[in-house]
Design a protein around this motif. Structure first.
Motif, short mmCIF file in Angstrom:
data_model
loop_
_atom_site.label_atom_id
_atom_site.label_comp_id
_atom_site.label_asym_id
_atom_site.label_seq_id
_atom_site.Cartn_x
_atom_site.Cartn_y
_atom_site.Cartn_z
N ALA A 1 -36.49 27.57 -61.42
CA ALA A 1 -36.69 26.50 -62.47
C ALA A 1 -37.60 27.13 -63.79
O ALA A 1 -37.78 26.48 -64.61
CB ALA A 1 -37.29 25.10 -61.80
N ASP A 2 -38.40 28.13 -63.33
CA ASP A 2 -39.23 28.52 -64.38
C ASP A 2 -38.32 29.54 -65.55
O ASP A 2 -39.02 29.57 -66.39
CB ASP A 2 -40.26 29.45 -63.90
N LEU A 3 -37.17 29.74 -65.18
CA LEU A 3 -36.22 30.47 -65.73
C LEU A 3 -35.25 29.84 -66.53
O LEU A 3 -34.74 30.28 -67.44
CB LEU A 3 -35.81 31.79 -64.87
N VAL A 4 -34.79 28.95 -65.62
CA VAL A 4 -33.45 28.23 -66.09
C VAL A 4 -33.73 26.51 -65.92
O VAL A 4 -34.73 26.15 -65.15
CB VAL A 4 -32.21 28.55 -65.61
N GLU A 5 -32.99 25.83 -66.60
CA GLU A 5 -33.10 24.32 -66.64
C GLU A 5 -32.56 23.87 -65.38
O GLU A 5 -31.33 24.11 -64.91
CB GLU A 5 -32.57 23.63 -67.78
N MET A 6 -33.33 23.17 -64.29
CA MET A 6 -33.04 22.72 -63.14
C MET A 6 -32.87 21.31 -62.96
O MET A 6 -33.71 20.70 -63.40
CB MET A 6 -33.52 23.32 -61.87
N HIS A 7 -31.91 20.87 -62.40
CA HIS A 7 -31.71 19.34 -62.15
C HIS A 7 -31.11 19.03 -60.80
O HIS A 7 -30.37 19.76 -60.31
CB HIS A 7 -30.73 18.51 -63.25
N GLU A 8 -31.73 17.77 -60.25
CA GLU A 8 -31.30 17.46 -59.04
C GLU A 8 -29.89 16.84 -59.23
O GLU A 8 -29.70 15.94 -60.25
CB GLU A 8 -32.16 16.25 -58.56
N CYS A 9 -29.02 17.17 -58.55
CA CYS A 9 -27.68 16.53 -58.73
C CYS A 9 -27.08 16.37 -57.38
O CYS A 9 -26.14 17.31 -57.02
CB CYS A 9 -26.67 17.81 -59.78
N ARG A 10 -27.33 15.17 -56.85
CA ARG A 10 -26.62 15.05 -55.46
C ARG A 10 -25.48 14.08 -55.24
O ARG A 10 -24.81 14.09 -54.54
CB ARG A 10 -27.96 14.26 -54.85
N THR A 11 -25.24 13.42 -56.50
CA THR A 11 -24.18 12.54 -56.53
C THR A 11 -23.26 12.56 -57.73
O THR A 11 -23.59 13.08 -58.66
CB THR A 11 -24.72 10.92 -56.30
N ALA A 12 -22.17 11.89 -57.53
CA ALA A 12 -21.04 11.91 -58.84
C ALA A 12 -21.88 11.09 -59.83
O ALA A 12 -21.57 11.46 -61.16
CB ALA A 12 -19.74 11.11 -58.27
N ARG A 13 -22.41 10.17 -59.55
CA ARG A 13 -23.30 9.35 -60.70
C ARG A 13 -24.48 10.50 -61.38
O ARG A 13 -24.40 10.33 -62.55
CB ARG A 13 -24.01 8.06 -60.21
N GLN A 14 -25.12 11.07 -60.48
CA GLN A 14 -26.01 11.94 -61.14
C GLN A 14 -25.40 12.92 -62.00
O GLN A 14 -25.80 13.38 -63.08
CB GLN A 14 -26.92 12.66 -60.21
N LEU A 15 -24.26 13.38 -61.60
CA LEU A 15 -23.39 14.43 -62.31
C LEU A 15 -22.99 13.98 -63.63
O LEU A 15 -23.04 14.69 -64.63
CB LEU A 15 -22.08 15.01 -61.63
N GLY A 16 -22.43 12.82 -63.39
CA GLY A 16 -21.81 12.23 -64.71
C GLY A 16 -22.73 12.12 -65.90
O GLY A 16 -22.78 12.15 -66.86
N GLY A 17 -23.93 11.53 -65.36
CA GLY A 17 -25.25 11.30 -66.12
C GLY A 17 -25.62 12.58 -66.87
O GLY A 17 -26.08 12.61 -67.99
N LEU A 18 -25.75 13.61 -66.01
CA LEU A 18 -26.34 15.15 -66.51
C LEU A 18 -25.32 15.27 -67.52
O LEU A 18 -25.83 15.68 -68.59
CB LEU A 18 -26.55 15.83 -65.30
N VAL A 19 -24.06 15.42 -67.33
CA VAL A 19 -23.02 15.98 -68.26
C VAL A 19 -23.05 15.13 -69.62
O VAL A 19 -22.90 15.73 -70.51
CB VAL A 19 -21.69 16.04 -67.63
N GLY A 20 -23.27 13.90 -69.47
CA GLY A 20 -23.44 12.95 -70.47
C GLY A 20 -24.53 13.47 -71.49
O GLY A 20 -24.55 13.42 -72.58
N ARG A 21 -25.81 13.76 -70.82
CA ARG A 21 -26.75 14.09 -71.66
C ARG A 21 -26.82 15.59 -72.13
O ARG A 21 -27.39 16.01 -73.42
CB ARG A 21 -28.19 14.05 -70.67
N LEU A 22 -26.15 16.37 -71.34
CA LEU A 22 -26.08 17.93 -71.74
C LEU A 22 -25.15 18.37 -72.80
O LEU A 22 -25.34 19.22 -73.51
CB LEU A 22 -26.04 18.80 -70.44
N LEU A 23 -23.67 17.96 -72.77
CA LEU A 23 -22.86 18.31 -73.49
C LEU A 23 -22.41 17.44 -74.33
O LEU A 23 -22.28 16.19 -74.21
CB LEU A 23 -21.57 18.34 -72.57
N PRO A 24 -22.31 18.00 -75.68
CA PRO A 24 -21.74 16.88 -76.76
C PRO A 24 -20.63 16.34 -76.60
O PRO A 24 -19.49 17.02 -76.22
CB PRO A 24 -22.05 17.93 -78.18
N VAL A 25 -20.40 15.21 -77.20
CA VAL A 25 -19.15 14.56 -77.01
C VAL A 25 -18.36 14.35 -78.47
O VAL A 25 -18.89 14.39 -79.49
CB VAL A 25 -19.49 12.89 -76.54
#
Length: 78
Positions: A54-78
Motif C-alpha cells: 500500500a506504500d507503493l500502490v493504492e490499496m482498497h478493501e474489496c470484499r463484496t460486489a457492493r464494495q467493488l461497484g462503489g470502488l469502480v464508480g469512484r475510480l473510473l470515469p463514466v
C-alpha cells in the motif's frame, strides 16, 4: 499507458514480497489499484505485506460486489 488492477490478499506465504517488482509495475503503469478481499484490520497481520504494498500502490478493501461497484464508480470515469 495503462491501469493495472491487482486482486489478492497480499499474503506472502512467508516468501519475499518482491517489492521491487511492484514498484516497477507502479512506475510503468499510469495507475495501479490493489483490491484486497481481507478486512483492512487484518492488513499487516501474520504474513500480510499489505502495508508495504500500500506504500507503493493504492490499496482498497474489496470484499463484496457492493464494495467493488462503489470502488469502480469512484475510480473510473463514466
Amino acid at each position: 499507458r495503462t491501469t493495472v488492477f491487482v486482486l489478492g490478499d497480499a499474503r506472502t506465504n512467508q516468501s519475499d514480497p518482491n517489492l521491487p517488482a511492484v514498484r516497477e509495475i507502479a512506475r510503468r503503469a499510469r495507475r495501479v489499484y490493489w483490491l484486497n478481499p481481507e478486512p483492512t484490520g487484518q492488513w499487516g497481520t501474520g504474513d500480510s505485506a499489505a502495508p508495504a504494498y500500500a506504500d507503493l500502490v493504492e490499496m482498497h478493501e474489496c470484499r463484496t460486489a457492493r464494495q467493488l461497484g462503489g470502488l469502480v464508480g469512484r475510480l473510473l470515469p463514466v
